[in-house]
Design an enzyme around this catalytic site. Structure first.
Site, short mmCIF file in Angstrom:
data_model
loop_
_atom_site.label_atom_id
_atom_site.label_comp_id
_atom_site.label_asym_id
_atom_site.label_seq_id
_atom_site.Cartn_x
_atom_site.Cartn_y
_atom_site.Cartn_z
N GLU A 157 33.03 44.53 33.05
CA GLU A 157 33.46 45.63 33.91
C GLU A 157 32.95 46.95 33.34
O GLU A 157 33.34 48.02 33.77
CB GLU A 157 34.97 45.63 34.07
CG GLU A 157 35.76 45.70 32.79
CD GLU A 157 37.25 45.55 33.02
OE1 GLU A 157 37.85 46.49 33.55
OE2 GLU A 157 37.80 44.49 32.68
N CYS A 179 38.90 42.42 34.38
CA CYS A 179 38.86 41.49 33.24
C CYS A 179 38.69 40.03 33.67
O CYS A 179 38.65 39.14 32.82
CB CYS A 179 40.14 41.62 32.41
SG CYS A 179 40.42 43.28 31.82
N THR A 203 45.07 51.00 23.38
CA THR A 203 44.77 49.64 23.88
C THR A 203 43.27 49.50 24.18
O THR A 203 42.89 48.71 25.03
CB THR A 203 45.61 49.29 25.12
OG1 THR A 203 45.27 50.16 26.20
CG2 THR A 203 47.09 49.42 24.84
N SER A 211 50.44 48.38 35.97
CA SER A 211 49.49 47.31 35.60
C SER A 211 50.22 46.16 34.88
O SER A 211 49.87 44.99 35.06
CB SER A 211 48.34 47.85 34.74
OG SER A 211 48.77 48.14 33.41
N HIS A 234 45.61 36.45 28.66
CA HIS A 234 44.80 37.68 28.60
C HIS A 234 45.60 38.67 27.75
O HIS A 234 46.80 38.86 27.98
CB HIS A 234 44.60 38.20 30.03
CG HIS A 234 43.96 39.55 30.08
ND1 HIS A 234 42.72 39.81 29.54
CD2 HIS A 234 44.40 40.73 30.58
CE1 HIS A 234 42.42 41.08 29.73
NE2 HIS A 234 43.42 41.67 30.35
N LYS A 276 55.48 39.39 26.31
CA LYS A 276 56.17 39.57 27.60
C LYS A 276 55.77 38.45 28.56
O LYS A 276 56.60 37.94 29.32
CB LYS A 276 55.77 40.92 28.22
CG LYS A 276 56.42 42.15 27.60
CD LYS A 276 55.95 43.39 28.37
CE LYS A 276 56.20 44.67 27.62
NZ LYS A 276 57.46 45.32 27.91
#
Ligand code: CAA
Length: 404
Positions: free
Chosen positions: A86, A118, A161, A211, A246, A255
């Protein structure tokens, strides 16, 4: 002829990372944030920082060359190259075309780039599986390369990140690492505005908290589809001993694992109890590199195999791929007999050992230089890194020039 009885999957893999990294604790101090927010709150330790000569093509070529060398692969056996990215270098010419030249691949080869945030690398992997299953491969192998430089604006919530790197996967009909399950995948798609990068921008635009929610919704949707398909073909969806996700940042894998456990009827405490066994081994490489976008799931897989391939032989691994925008897939694969000693030979983590810690001013200077790199004349480039690595030297009459 269709090769439907073949075992198809990931035969070998290799990673490439930039030579520089930033300690997230250093970044936190510079941004006036408690280091614990990044290190514990986000679960990130280091992020790889690509210098201008370490562009997505150079990283992809380095990972592919390493793959060929460590796995004893003859480049003439490649009949399909799909590059998932990307952070492409051109609106028309795909990274795969540059790779074709840099790697000396045969002219009887299909090469192209796949984009869906991604998810592009997974799209390539699934296509490579179908290409082999359909009989089109005729004994040849597919090279799927995920390569990206994750950039957010300096000082933004996304900055900790970031990351950069490439993962090269060899897909064959006699996989030495992970046999995948053609036809048994769960897809999920929805038009959402969680993360994107307009054509005129180098840094991604993101609605961070949205997101995260989109990622978790996609996990639920893809897993549900996969579970249903698994049962239809007589497979037990609970027959999974490790789970790779991912990993934009480590905390999101935690999470995700809780979210998946809840879908399967388990409480948070049970999810946390299984996390160290089922997920933690896949997070070591991502915690050293940060988000590598398309390669993130496969960096996690590399980390898992590097840590445990031998003990996992015969075991089934669940895989979750997410691309913002969004598209996601849940699928699984079985670790192959002999994967343990073969993984040792691949030395998957070796590129992580040979790196340098960058001070914050160096990192910020690299980011400034990166903005101009695509316009810089090739002859003006003086910092092209170690000689054995492929390097982007600059442009000559709008043509990108690489040192092979
Ligand atoms: N000590 C310990 N923990 C602390 C802390 C401290 N002093 N201060 C805060 N924390 C914790 C918070 O409690 C929080 O934990 P929980 O999520 O468990 O509640 C965590 O640190 C993060 O805090 P915030 O939510 O306040 O962080 P933020 O708002 O600054 O940003 C982010 C977080 C939204 C993820 C941001 O980093 C971002 O936008 N990242 C880029 C987008 C991204 O990665 N999205 C992932 C899903 S999309 C995707 O997967 C595609 C892709 O690759 C991009």
């Amino acid at each position: 002829m269709k090769d439907q009885d073949l075992s198809i999957g990931i035969d070998a893999l290799a990673i490439a990372v930039p030579e520089g990294f930033v300690e997230l604790a250093d970044l936190a101090v510079a941004r006036g944030v408690p280091p614990a927010k990044y290190v514990e709150g986000l679960g990130v330790r280091r992020m790889a920082v690509a210098k201008p000569h370490e562009d997505p093509v150079a990283l992809a070529a380095d990972a592919s060359r390493r793959l060929f060398r460590t796995a004893d692969v003859d480049p003439s056996s490649i009949g399909l190259v799909v590059v998932g990215t990307e952070t492409a270098v051109d609106h028309s010419k795909p990274v795969a075309a540059y790779l074709h030249g840099l790697l000396g691949l045969p002219s009887r080869c299909r090469v192209y780039e796949a984009k869906h945030a991604c998810f592009g690398g997974t799209a390539g992997l699934l296509t490579a599986m179908d290409w082999i299953a359909s009989g089109s491969a005729r004994g040849r192998s597919a090279l799927v390369v995920c390569t990206d430089i994750a950039r957010y604006a300096l000082g933004s919530a996304g900055e900790p990140t970031q990351g950069a790197g490439a993962v090269a996967l060899l897909v064959t009909s006699s996989p030495r690492l992970l046999a995948l399950e053609p036809g048994v995948t769960g897809s999920y798609a929805r038009d959402v505005a969680d993360f994107w990068r307009p054509l005129y921008k180098k840094d991604a635009v993101v609605d961070g908290h949205l997101s995260v929610q989109c990622y978790l919704d996609a996990l639920a949707g893809a897993y549900d589809a996969w579970e249903e398909t698994s049962r239809e073909v007589g497979q037990d969806p609970d027959d999974v001993v490790r789970r790779c996700y991912h990993v934009p940042y480590g905390k999101l894998a935690r999470k995700a694992h809780r979210h998946l456990a809840a879908l399967r009827g388990f409480a948070d405490a049970e999810a946390d109890a299984s996390f160290d066994i089922e997920v933690a081994p896949s997070l070591r490489f991502p915690s050293e590199v940060g988000n590598v976008y398309t390669g993130s799931l496969y960096l996690a897989l590399a980390s898992l195999l590097d840590a445990e391939a031998e003990q996992l032989e015969g075991g089934r691994v669940g895989l979750f791929s997410y691309g913002s925008g969004c598209c996601a897939e849940y699928f699984a694969g079985r670790v192959q007999p002999g994967a343990g000693p073969f993984t040792e030979k691949l030395a998957l983590g070796a590129p992580l050992a040979a790196r340098k810690r960058l001070e914050l001013p160096e990192y910020e200077a690299i980011r400034r230089g990166d903005v101009e790199a695509d316009q810089r004349p090739a002859a003006a480039t003086d910092d092209a890194g170690a000689l054995e690595r492929v390097a982007f030297l600059g442009v000559d009459s709008d043509r990108r020039v690489y040192r092979a």
